[in-house]
Design a protein around this motif. Structure first.
Motif, PDB file in Angstrom:
ATOM      1  N   GLY A 142       2.975  40.475  19.122  1.00 19.90           N
ATOM      2  CA  GLY A 142       4.301  40.319  19.980  1.00 19.90           C
ATOM      3  C   GLY A 142       4.349  39.114  20.803  1.00 19.90           C
ATOM      4  N   ASN A 143       5.167  38.743  21.447  1.00 20.06           N
ATOM      5  CA  ASN A 143       5.236  37.756  22.417  1.00 20.06           C
ATOM      6  C   ASN A 143       4.407  37.701  23.568  1.00 20.06           C
ATOM      7  N   ILE A 144       3.703  36.664  23.833  1.00 16.78           N
ATOM      8  CA  ILE A 144       2.671  36.756  25.004  1.00 16.78           C
ATOM      9  C   ILE A 144       2.982  35.302  25.897  1.00 16.78           C
ATOM     10  N   ARG A 145       3.336  35.909  27.263  1.00  9.41           N
ATOM     11  CA  ARG A 145       3.521  34.572  28.323  1.00  9.41           C
ATOM     12  C   ARG A 145       2.272  34.514  29.291  1.00  9.41           C
ATOM     13  N   ILE A 146       1.859  33.186  29.324  1.00  8.36           N
ATOM     14  CA  ILE A 146       0.817  32.926  30.274  1.00  8.36           C
ATOM     15  C   ILE A 146       1.289  31.844  31.367  1.00  8.36           C
ATOM     16  N   GLN A 147       1.023  32.206  32.538  1.00 10.77           N
ATOM     17  CA  GLN A 147       1.633  31.226  33.658  1.00 10.77           C
ATOM     18  C   GLN A 147       0.381  30.598  34.241  1.00 10.77           C
ATOM     19  N   GLY A 148       0.723  29.508  35.116  1.00 12.00           N
ATOM     20  CA  GLY A 148      -0.489  29.016  35.984  1.00 12.00           C
ATOM     21  C   GLY A 148       0.156  27.872  36.778  1.00 12.00           C
ATOM     22  N   LYS A 149      -0.844  27.537  37.736  1.00 13.64           N
ATOM     23  CA  LYS A 149      -0.365  26.124  38.344  1.00 13.64           C
ATOM     24  C   LYS A 149      -1.766  25.707  38.417  1.00 13.64           C
ATOM     25  N   LEU A 150      -1.803  24.130  38.953  1.00 14.22           N
ATOM     26  CA  LEU A 150      -2.943  23.264  39.101  1.00 14.22           C
ATOM     27  C   LEU A 150      -2.790  22.184  39.927  1.00 14.22           C
ATOM     28  N   SER A 151      -3.767  22.013  40.815  1.00 11.37           N
ATOM     29  CA  SER A 151      -3.908  21.050  41.843  1.00 11.37           C
ATOM     30  C   SER A 151      -4.899  19.914  41.599  1.00 11.37           C
TER      31      SER A 151
ATOM     32  N   VAL B 170      -4.328  31.221  36.729  1.00 11.10           N
ATOM     33  CA  VAL B 170      -3.818  31.580  35.690  1.00 11.10           C
ATOM     34  C   VAL B 170      -3.507  32.990  35.626  1.00 11.10           C
ATOM     35  N   TRP B 171      -2.270  33.281  35.012  1.00 12.27           N
ATOM     36  CA  TRP B 171      -2.228  34.925  35.221  1.00 12.27           C
ATOM     37  C   TRP B 171      -1.122  35.372  33.912  1.00 12.27           C
ATOM     38  N   GLY B 172      -1.257  36.574  33.366  1.00 11.39           N
ATOM     39  CA  GLY B 172      -0.411  37.081  32.493  1.00 11.39           C
ATOM     40  C   GLY B 172      -0.177  38.671  32.982  1.00 11.39           C
ATOM     41  N   GLN B 173       1.144  38.976  32.596  1.00 13.20           N
ATOM     42  CA  GLN B 173       1.575  40.188  33.179  1.00 13.20           C
ATOM     43  C   GLN B 173       2.312  41.024  31.689  1.00 13.20           C
TER      44      GLN B 173
ATOM     45  N   PHE C  43      -3.806  39.918  33.279  1.00  5.19           N
ATOM     46  CA  PHE C  43      -4.841  39.307  34.026  1.00  5.19           C
ATOM     47  C   PHE C  43      -4.340  38.429  35.001  1.00  5.19           C
ATOM     48  N   GLU C  44      -5.594  38.255  36.035  1.00  7.70           N
ATOM     49  CA  GLU C  44      -5.131  37.019  37.054  1.00  7.70           C
ATOM     50  C   GLU C  44      -6.548  36.455  37.166  1.00  7.70           C
ATOM     51  N   ALA C  45      -6.713  35.220  36.898  1.00  5.77           N
ATOM     52  CA  ALA C  45      -7.797  34.194  37.264  1.00  5.77           C
ATOM     53  C   ALA C  45      -7.670  33.178  38.169  1.00  5.77           C
ATOM     54  N   LYS C  46      -8.250  32.690  39.017  1.00  3.07           N
ATOM     55  CA  LYS C  46      -8.441  31.624  39.633  1.00  3.07           C
ATOM     56  C   LYS C  46      -9.668  30.862  39.677  1.00  3.07           C
TER      57      LYS C  46
ATOM     58  N   ARG D  32      -6.997  43.029  31.524  1.00  5.60           N
ATOM     59  CA  ARG D  32      -6.638  44.069  30.674  1.00  5.60           C
ATOM     60  C   ARG D  32      -6.038  43.719  29.320  1.00  5.60           C
ATOM     61  N   ILE D  33      -6.759  44.280  28.096  1.00  2.13           N
ATOM     62  CA  ILE D  33      -6.223  43.663  26.950  1.00  2.13           C
ATOM     63  C   ILE D  33      -5.868  45.000  25.917  1.00  2.13           C
ATOM     64  N   ASN D  34      -4.542  44.992  25.448  1.00  5.68           N
ATOM     65  CA  ASN D  34      -4.226  46.226  24.677  1.00  5.68           C
ATOM     66  C   ASN D  34      -3.915  45.685  23.546  1.00  5.68           C
ATOM     67  N   LEU D  35      -4.670  45.672  22.456  1.00 11.70           N
ATOM     68  CA  LEU D  35      -4.361  45.284  20.959  1.00 11.70           C
ATOM     69  C   LEU D  35      -4.707  46.202  20.073  1.00 11.70           C
ATOM     70  N   PRO D  36      -4.432  46.396  18.926  1.00 12.40           N
ATOM     71  CA  PRO D  36      -4.562  47.262  17.881  1.00 12.40           C
ATOM     72  C   PRO D  36      -6.057  47.729  17.849  1.00 12.40           C
ATOM     73  N   ASP D  37      -6.904  46.733  17.583  1.00 12.89           N
ATOM     74  CA  ASP D  37      -8.367  46.636  17.322  1.00 12.89           C
ATOM     75  C   ASP D  37      -9.145  46.980  18.516  1.00 12.89           C
ATOM     76  N   ILE D  38      -8.794  46.815  19.873  1.00  8.44           N
ATOM     77  CA  ILE D  38      -9.556  46.891  21.051  1.00  8.44           C
ATOM     78  C   ILE D  38      -8.589  46.981  22.158  1.00  8.44           C
ATOM     79  N   GLU D  39      -9.230  47.863  23.289  1.00  6.83           N
ATOM     80  CA  GLU D  39      -8.609  48.096  24.564  1.00  6.83           C
ATOM     81  C   GLU D  39      -9.562  47.837  25.496  1.00  6.83           C
ATOM     82  N   ILE D  40      -9.231  46.726  26.671  1.00  7.35           N
ATOM     83  CA  ILE D  40     -10.447  46.530  27.698  1.00  7.35           C
ATOM     84  C   ILE D  40      -9.396  46.828  29.122  1.00  7.35           C
TER      85      ILE D  40
END
Length: 412
Positions: free
Chosen positions: A42-51, A66-69, A75-78, A99-107
């Motif tokens: 499916g479609n995945i959107r990753i967003q972020g900001k940088l200074s 960086v984050w994705g929902q 996830f949320e990463a700084k 969190r990862i939710n894919l057919p072969d693996i869930e974390i």
């Protein structure tokens, strides 16, 4: 009205000739960075900001988030980092609630810190750190509190250890060996062989429990090239060891293990399987077994018995009043069908002389009776010295089995 914007520039006196590695801006702020990806999941959107800021001509400071929902990835990463004028670079990233939710693996509930370091004089950057996941569900196994450590300066670049939920005596260990051949290794150990079977193949437990209940501990090792992670049909080498020198029996096996991501079916191809039992050995012919196998067509193997000690076999049989000495060899063709195990034309023969004695507390009905012939037979069975014994067997284990016993010798 037009407004003229002026951007700060660097003078040659501000930075040395080695400053080419720096970003050619004194200050930079990027917000609302969006990356849209189309994947098979499916479609995945990753967003972020940088200074980026430049405190002095020798280095720059980076800060980013960086984050994705999405359902597939959340996830949320700084992090922050340092970029030196000579080309050195370091980044420290902290992950929260990944969190990862894919057919072969869930974390789920993944958190930790990872450091990236790149030296201008080194050919390969260095990655190190630790990520802890509260739950990992993959290949039908639910793991809890999985601690993953990474350090690419070592031959074992990545490792993890965990236990299936509710089974603390089962340990799962994984490694990524970047040297010498870039492969993945997974090792599962269990103090009880039967407990591990209940976890990974509960529907097959009744079939294998008689073979493994006295073969403790149990260890399974699976090795595969790292490229197999990208393949829909995965293949790996395996080694299996149940029991040790102190066990009443042991079972070892090597071969290949295939996994189809689309059907979630695992197929084991045994190449070399051997059991030690009663001071002898049982060799199993090569065979293949799929996790969705229902007994059709029949699965056929041949067991080759070598130097089996009759005294040990008598103890394992736990038959009242039975003792024996001697050694047995033979072949037992087996077929596993939807109706259970079926023995083909099996043959077992003694190697040399021996003795057996059958003096139960109560003889079975087939050996009871007051006539002279039956009395002579019972006396013969109570102390028989043989020069050779041959036994032919065939039939289903759960039904009527035909056995023909031929013994040559004498009873004192």
């Amino acid at each position: 009205h037009r407004r003229r914007h002026s951007f700060p520039t660097r003078r040659s006196s501000d930075l040395s000739s080695s400053s080419d590695a720096l970003i050619p801006l004194k200050n930079l702020l990027l917000q609302g960075i969006t990356l849209d990806m189309e994947t098979e999941q499916g479609n995945i959107r990753i967003q972020g900001k940088l200074s980026v800021s430049t405190p002095d001509p020798s280095h720059q400071v980076l800060q980013y988030a960086v984050w994705g929902q999405q359902h597939q990835v959340s996830f949320e990463a700084k992090g922050d980092g340092r970029l030196a004028a000579n080309g050195d670079m370091s980044l420290v990233t902290t992950l929260n609630d990944g969190r990862i939710n894919l057919p072969d693996i869930e974390i789920s509930r993944a958190a930790g810190t990872v450091t990236y370091q790149r030296s201008a004089t080194a050919a390969v950057p260095v990655l190190s750190g630790q990520i802890v996941a509260g739950k990992v569900n993959t290949l039908g196994a639910l793991l809890q509190n999985v601690a993953m450590n990474v350090d690419t300066t070592k031959p074992v670049a990545l490792s993890f250890q965990s236990s299936p939920a509710g089974h603390k005596d089962i340990t799962v260990q994984g490694q990524w060996r970047s040297a010498p051949d870039n492969r993945l290794e997974m090792k599962v150990t269990s103090a009880s062989a039967v407990e591990l079977v209940d976890v990974v193949a509960a529907d097959k437990a009744d079939t294998v429990k008689p073979w493994l209940q006295n073969a403790n501990p149990l260890t399974v090792m699976v090795t595969a090239p790292i490229t197999t992670l990208q393949e829909a049909k995965k293949s790996a080498q395996y080694t299996f060891q149940a029991g040790n020198a102190a066990s009443r029996m042991s079972l070892s096996s090597t071969g290949t293990l295939d996994y189809d991501s689309a059907t979630q079916v695992s197929t084991l191809h045994s190449q070399d399987t051997k059991m030690t039992l009663a001071k002898g050995s049982i060799e199993v012919s090569p065979f293949s077994w799929a996790s969705d196998y229902q007994g059709d067509p029949p699965l056929s193997v041949v067991l080759t018995l070598r130097d089996m000690d009759m005294a040990e076999l008598a103890q394992l049989a736990e038959i009242d009043g039975l003792t024996a000495t001697g050694t047995l060899n033979g072949t037992l063709p087996l077929a596993y069908t939807k109706d259970g195990l079926v023995l083909g034309k099996g043959n077992v023969t003694s190697a040399g002389e021996g003795r057996f004695s059958y003096t139960p507390t109560t003889f079975p009905s087939s050996l009871q009776g007051d006539d002279m012939r039956m009395d002579t037979l019972r006396k013969t069975l109570s102390n028989f010295h043989f020069t050779q014994i041959t036994m032919d067997m065939s039939g289903p284990f759960s039904g009527k089995m035909t056995t023909r016993l031929k013994a040559e010798g004498k009873s004192p």
